[in-house]
Write a protein that holds these residues in place. Structure first.
Motif, short mmCIF file in Angstrom:
data_model
loop_
_atom_site.label_atom_id
_atom_site.label_comp_id
_atom_site.label_asym_id
_atom_site.label_seq_id
_atom_site.Cartn_x
_atom_site.Cartn_y
_atom_site.Cartn_z
N PRO A 41 0.98 -1.21 -0.07
CA PRO A 41 -0.01 0.15 0.05
C PRO A 41 0.83 1.15 0.01
CG PRO A 41 -0.10 -1.25 2.07
CD PRO A 41 0.51 -1.87 1.44
N VAL A 42 1.38 1.70 -1.19
CA VAL A 42 2.12 2.94 -1.41
C VAL A 42 1.83 3.59 -2.54
CG1 VAL A 42 4.23 1.83 -0.16
CG2 VAL A 42 3.95 1.99 -2.50
N PRO A 50 -3.79 -9.79 5.24
CA PRO A 50 -4.56 -9.42 4.07
C PRO A 50 -5.80 -10.27 3.81
CG PRO A 50 -2.62 -10.14 3.07
CD PRO A 50 -2.40 -10.39 4.45
N GLU A 51 -6.96 -10.15 3.41
CA GLU A 51 -7.87 -10.77 3.34
C GLU A 51 -7.94 -11.66 2.09
OE1 GLU A 51 -11.89 -8.85 3.17
OE2 GLU A 51 -10.65 -7.12 3.93
N LYS A 79 -4.15 -2.55 0.27
CA LYS A 79 -4.25 -3.04 1.54
C LYS A 79 -4.72 -4.30 2.03
CE LYS A 79 -3.94 1.77 3.72
NZ LYS A 79 -4.56 2.84 3.94
N MET A 80 -5.90 -4.52 0.87
CA MET A 80 -6.60 -5.95 1.22
C MET A 80 -5.88 -7.07 0.82
SD MET A 80 -10.25 -4.40 -0.02
CE MET A 80 -10.82 -6.13 -0.16
N VAL A 81 -4.91 -6.62 -0.40
CA VAL A 81 -4.25 -7.98 -0.99
C VAL A 81 -2.83 -7.92 -0.69
CG1 VAL A 81 -3.78 -8.90 -3.35
CG2 VAL A 81 -6.10 -7.51 -2.91
N THR A 127 -3.83 -7.03 -8.60
CA THR A 127 -3.09 -6.34 -7.48
C THR A 127 -2.71 -4.95 -7.68
OG1 THR A 127 -1.05 -7.18 -8.53
CG2 THR A 127 -1.82 -8.64 -6.74
N CYS A 128 -3.24 -4.28 -8.72
CA CYS A 128 -2.97 -2.95 -8.87
C CYS A 128 -1.54 -2.54 -9.39
CB CYS A 128 -3.58 -1.92 -7.81
SG CYS A 128 -4.89 -2.11 -7.39
N TYR A 129 -0.71 -3.52 -9.74
CA TYR A 129 0.49 -3.26 -10.17
C TYR A 129 0.38 -2.68 -11.77
CZ TYR A 129 5.27 -3.77 -11.79
OH TYR A 129 6.51 -3.69 -12.35
N MET A 130 -0.53 -3.01 -12.61
CA MET A 130 -1.11 -2.69 -13.61
C MET A 130 -2.10 -2.00 -13.98
SD MET A 130 0.50 -5.21 -16.48
CE MET A 130 2.42 -5.79 -16.85
#
Lengths: 234, 311
Positions: free
Chosen positions: A87-88, B151-152, B74-76, B48-51
């Motif tokens: 989370p950054v 994480p959930e 935060k969740m992952v 995972t919001c990397y891309m």
């Protein structure tokens, strides 16, 4: 914002767990010390002008060497992926890394205060230019660090990052000397764009807002550009 | 819990993920299967919001990847393939850093790191630099990284690739242990692994979903016909084939080998009805002795091959 501190601390420590910090700091001290003391006794004057005059040149290759790994190495090893899925935010990472270099820079400059102490024993030292010189050194270092960071975000290859960063810093340092053949008025514009001109102003002991704004805006623009590059690569 | 809608990702002109849609329920262990280059890693990286995807959406309950990436991160917990951890850091320092970044409370930090070290079995390497670790230990440190601050959802990209059989079983046990309490999504191309650990399997090929369901459902769905293998002593293949022709459900009889009077052959059946009793009656009338007589169950392997084979 708390995470940018975490990242800053990690990066700063990583300099000192690897040989980078020790090598860079010793080479910096040897070069500056050598050139300073080589002529110091010839001039026979109790001042640090010689030391500060050479600083832009020394910084323009030392700082890209410190910053080259910051993004390139992470992109290359893939640790970038681990970092960015925690989370950054982008800003956390860019500022964290920038302030790590900034802190490193201060650690690198600290031992040189001994030159000032040494000189003050030999004669009447004018503290104005010394304090100005250090303020200028920190500001110029910060803007070079931002340039180096930007160069590092462009490529996964550290050598390329170093060369881009160094070239960029060199151009800023030498631009007015490189364009000596231009007519005076045009040259003045380029001189204003150069880092050396502003640094020499501050190191005379006159801290002018124009010079402060110059260094702060260079840092800001380069950090912003780094942020854009990182976003673009997603 | 997680909803993936029309997810598409292009790398320049190459389509890696092509309009994928599926949902993941809370507490599910989901296996993402597919040959190399099928789009598994890309899908996980988007999750995972990397891309960012080229188009489509992923939502985690009320959050979506475009506006709430920080909340989703935060969740992952995520373990990328080959666990690219900072090589020059000590394992303990690294986990400490991760705990700080993931916002573990100062007071509970030591306890959490200890628990994860116990769960992942990395106690003996805590004070070694990551670069000196074997692949298996590195993978475990990566798992500890992913599970920091509970994480959930856990996303693991080929968590067992490149490990030895003992390590694979260890990691699998850890995944099953974690999967009791959390949602786990992992990609793999080892089929037995998916079969052993997952509640549900999604097979991707060339960026598209080609199968979705539990192992049993997949086997059921893809078995329109089945095979019966028979091995007879003292028999003549052509005679047998002729006598079996009367049974209408048989599609074909294929000879596999004849050796020392033993005839091996396969019977391909058209329907799902069990016709073994009819076949037995036919064979009983001859002088042959039955050595082997069984239906060949279709494994996940054959299904996978059929669905992902280059045509």
């Amino acid at each position: 914002m708390k995470n940018s501190l975490n990242i800053c601390v990690r990066e700063f420590k990583s300099y000192f767990t690897s040989p980078i910090a020790y090598i860079v700091i010793s080479i910096f001290l040897i070069i500056t010390g050598w050139f300073f003391f080589a002529t110091f006794f010839l001039y026979n004057q109790a001042e640090l002008r010689n030391f500060f005059e050479l600083l832009p040149i020394t910084f323009s290759f030392m700082i890209p060497a410190i910053t080259m790994k910051l993004f390139s190495e992470e992109i290359n090893t893939g640790s970038y992926e681990l970092l960015y899925t925690m989370p950054v935010t982008n800003l956390d990472v860019v500022l964290g890394k920038f302030f790590a270099v900034f802190a490193f820079l201060i650690v690198m400059l600290l031992p040189t205060i001994s030159y000032a102490v040494f000189v003050s024993f030999l004669g009447e030292l004018d503290y104005g230019p010394v304090i100005g010189g250090y303020i200028g050194a920190v500001l110029m270092g910060a803007s070079f660090a931002a340039i180096g960071l930007f160069a590092s975000s462009l490529t996964r290859n550290q050598i390329i990052a170093f060369i881009i960063g160094m070239t960029f810093c060199r151009i800023l340092t030498l631009i007015d000397k490189m364009l000596f053949f231009l007519p005076g008025k045009v040259l003045n514009i380029f001189q204003y764009l150069g880092a050396d001109f502003h640094f020499q102003n501050i190191s005379k002991g006159i801290v002018d807002s124009r010079d402060l704004i110059y260094f702060i805006s260079v840092s800001f623009v380069m950090l912003y550009a780094t942020d854009l590059i990182i976003n673009e690569n997603k | 819990m997680i909803k993936i809608e029309e997810l598409t990702k292009y790398y320049d002109n190459v389509c890696a993920v092509d309009k994928i849609s599926f949902e993941i329920k809370k507490g599910e262990i989901l296996g993402l299967l597919g040959p190399n280059g099928a789009g598994k890693t890309t899908t996980l990286r988007i999750l995972t919001c990397y891309m960012q995807p080229t188009s489509g959406n992923v939502s985690f309950e009320n959050f979506n990847i475009y506006d709430n990436s920080l909340e989703i991160k935060k969740m992952v917990g995520y373990l990328p393939e080959s666990a690219p951890i900072y090589p020059d850091m000590l394992v303990y320092d690294y986990l400490n850093f991760v705990a700080d970044v993931r916002g573990v409370e100062k007071t509970g930090k030591e306890k959490q790191i200890k628990e994860l070290a116990d769960l992942c079995g990395i106690n003996e390497v805590m004070h070694k630099p990551v670069i000196e670790l074997s692949k298996g230990y590195k993978q475990r440190v990566g798992l500890a990284h992913a599970m920091m601050n509970n994480p959930e959802i856990l996303v693991l990209d080929e968590p067992t690739s490149g490990l030895d059989p003992n390590q694979i079983i260890d990691i699998r046990n850890i995944i099953r242990e974690i999967g009791k309490k959390r949602t786990v999504i992992f990609s793999t191309h080892i089929l037995s692994e998916a079969e052993a650990t997952c509640d549900r399997i999604i097979i991707i090929n060339k960026g598209k979903i080609v199968a979705d369901g539990s192992t049993e459902q997949l086997k059921e769905k893809n078995s329109s016909d089945y095979l019966i293998h028979i091995s007879l002593l003292n028999a003549e293949f052509n005679d047998i084939k002729k006598s079996l022709n009367d049974i209408s459900e048989i599609k074909d009889v294929v000879l596999k080998s004849t050796k020392d009077k033993i005839v091996d052959f396969n019977i391909l059946c058209k329907t799902k009805n069990d016709i073994r009793s009819e076949i037995y009656k036919k064979i009983k009338n001859t002088d042959s002795i039955i050595l082997e007589f069984h239906t060949e169950s279709r494994t996940l392997e054959t299904i996978f091959r059929e669905l992902t084979r280059e045509s």
